[in-house]
Design a protein around this motif. Sequence first.
Motif, PDB file in Angstrom:
ATOM      1  N   ARG A 195       1.789  33.053 -12.550  1.00  8.95           N
ATOM      2  CA  ARG A 195       2.182  32.245 -13.711  1.00  8.95           C
ATOM      3  C   ARG A 195       2.049  33.008 -15.024  1.00  8.95           C
ATOM      4  NH1 ARG A 195      -0.632  28.065 -10.750  1.00  8.95           N
ATOM      5  NH2 ARG A 195      -2.603  28.460 -11.779  1.00  8.95           N
ATOM      6  N   GLU A 196       1.130  33.994 -15.035  1.00  7.56           N
ATOM      7  CA  GLU A 196       0.836  34.728 -16.276  1.00  7.56           C
ATOM      8  C   GLU A 196       1.690  35.991 -16.415  1.00  7.56           C
ATOM      9  OE1 GLU A 196      -2.232  33.577 -17.999  1.00  7.56           O
ATOM     10  OE2 GLU A 196      -1.951  31.922 -16.595  1.00  7.56           O
ATOM     11  N   ARG A 199       5.474  35.602 -20.245  1.00  5.68           N
ATOM     12  CA  ARG A 199       5.178  34.472 -21.140  1.00  5.68           C
ATOM     13  C   ARG A 199       6.504  33.939 -21.689  1.00  5.68           C
ATOM     14  NH1 ARG A 199       1.437  30.521 -22.888  1.00  5.68           N
ATOM     15  NH2 ARG A 199       2.382  29.693 -24.755  1.00  5.68           N
ATOM     16  N   ARG A 202       7.498  27.865 -25.147  1.00  4.82           N
ATOM     17  CA  ARG A 202       7.366  26.413 -25.000  1.00  4.82           C
ATOM     18  C   ARG A 202       8.171  25.798 -26.127  1.00  4.82           C
ATOM     19  NH1 ARG A 202       4.751  29.317 -21.277  1.00  4.82           N
ATOM     20  NH2 ARG A 202       2.900  28.352 -20.427  1.00  4.82           N
ATOM     21  N   TYR A 229      15.642  37.495 -19.827  1.00  3.32           N
ATOM     22  CA  TYR A 229      14.643  38.296 -19.114  1.00  3.32           C
ATOM     23  C   TYR A 229      15.275  38.944 -17.880  1.00  3.32           C
ATOM     24  CZ  TYR A 229      10.729  39.667 -16.262  1.00  3.32           C
ATOM     25  OH  TYR A 229       9.875  40.403 -15.484  1.00  3.32           O
ATOM     26  N   ALA A 248       6.344  31.562 -13.862  1.00  4.11           N
ATOM     27  CA  ALA A 248       6.175  31.546 -15.323  1.00  4.11           C
ATOM     28  C   ALA A 248       7.062  30.484 -15.969  1.00  4.11           C
ATOM     29  CB  ALA A 248       6.488  32.928 -15.897  1.00  4.11           C
ATOM     30  N   GLU A 251       5.585  27.080 -15.238  1.00  2.82           N
ATOM     31  CA  GLU A 251       4.409  26.864 -16.078  1.00  2.82           C
ATOM     32  C   GLU A 251       4.828  26.381 -17.473  1.00  2.82           C
ATOM     33  OE1 GLU A 251       1.706  26.757 -14.734  1.00  2.82           O
ATOM     34  OE2 GLU A 251       0.242  26.695 -16.345  1.00  2.82           O
ATOM     35  N   ALA A 252       5.879  26.998 -18.013  1.00  2.00           N
ATOM     36  CA  ALA A 252       6.334  26.621 -19.356  1.00  2.00           C
ATOM     37  C   ALA A 252       6.808  25.170 -19.376  1.00  2.00           C
ATOM     38  CB  ALA A 252       7.448  27.560 -19.812  1.00  2.00           C
ATOM     39  N   ASP A 255       3.710  22.834 -18.671  1.00  2.00           N
ATOM     40  CA  ASP A 255       2.764  22.862 -19.783  1.00  2.00           C
ATOM     41  C   ASP A 255       3.203  21.819 -20.819  1.00  2.00           C
ATOM     42  OD1 ASP A 255       0.830  23.565 -21.584  1.00  2.00           O
ATOM     43  OD2 ASP A 255       1.817  25.396 -22.279  1.00  2.00           O
TER      44      ASP A 255
END
Length: 351
Positions: A195-196, A199, A202, A229, A248, A251-252, A255
């Motif tokens: 996930r990290e 980045r 958001r 990307y 990733a 996660e965004a 989040d």
Amino acid sequence: MSEPLVLGIESTCDETGVGLVRGTQLLVDRTATSMDEYARYGGIIPEIASRAHLESFLPTLDAALDEAGVTLADVDAIAVAAGPGLVGSLTVGICAAKALASSLGKPLYGVNHVIGHLAVDKLADGPLPEHFIGLVVSGGHSNILEIRNIATDVVELGGTLDDAAGEAFDKVGRLLDLPYPGGPYVDRLSQQGDREAIRFPRGLAAGKDKERHKYDFSFSGLKTAVARYIEGATARGEVVSKENVCAAFSEAVNDSLTAKAVRAALDTGCDTIVVGGGFSANSRLRALLTERAETAGVQVRMPPLRFCTDNGAQIAAIGSELVAAGLPPSDWDFSPDSGLELTTTYLAPRA
Ligand code: KG4
Ligand code: ZN
């Protein structure tokens, strides 16, 4: 006396659903879907969906009644999804429901199928709290609702300004050449990624937007960031880790969804968040929301996955709440409303 038996009919998109509910008890939930026909088009074709509803409705209804061991005469009220959804698909279910209700002499309620995504939770977790936050996440919706009364009083706190969460997942699935609909595939790959590792931005999380769009979402910039990307890495000759991109990206999205839903609960003094819609199958949403809500002292109710995609039980569930609240049925001449507002729980009769 036992609670009324409500027949629910759902035909907003590709699922033809028939459910029977009495209070918080589910008697049967039958669904037919035309989703398999869309993989080669990469999206739903409304004309095919409408025809499939026509073909599936009566067999689905018969199978549901048989399984529940009831007849149409036992039904006390009929609820049908009046929107939001595809107008051709909605029309088939509404025409069928009107024919049934008028020939049987039963009251008919044209209901909001999105509110049904939340109401269905009572079938799994018992009576709904009086006042709660609803997080509706599906292919078409990403909304935070304050439910003051599920039958009569729904406030829309926020929603997506562009893509819905499921839609964004499907688009990223397409960027990564995954099959349609991409959401579940992106979810599966994300579980093997880091996930990290990347980045991604958001949406609406900083500066003035953060306050102005407290409970809103924006996922289209994120989708563009993922596309850039992939393009950049490919141009540099790097091998793109689909797993890391999915992790990733997921996660965004999650989040934003979970932080804003928990904040809405705290701001409105609600101690419960109910989640509904097909995207609530997402593994990271489930884990992160549970974790953050627990930290904030908020309870999360998530219906089992079989209740999350469109189904007849959710329509019967909201229908039974309307009947229990003593609300009058819809007028006979109501029409499908593809853009039905989320604050309209059902099509109330004209005065
Ligand atoms: O609620 P739903 O069945 O359809 C609408 O009524 O809109 O939601 C379907 C959406 C699709 O975009 C699908 O790709 C997404 O939910 N979806 C998922 C997952 N399962 C379904 N997205 C991410 N992770 C999943 N596990
Ligand atoms: Zn839906």
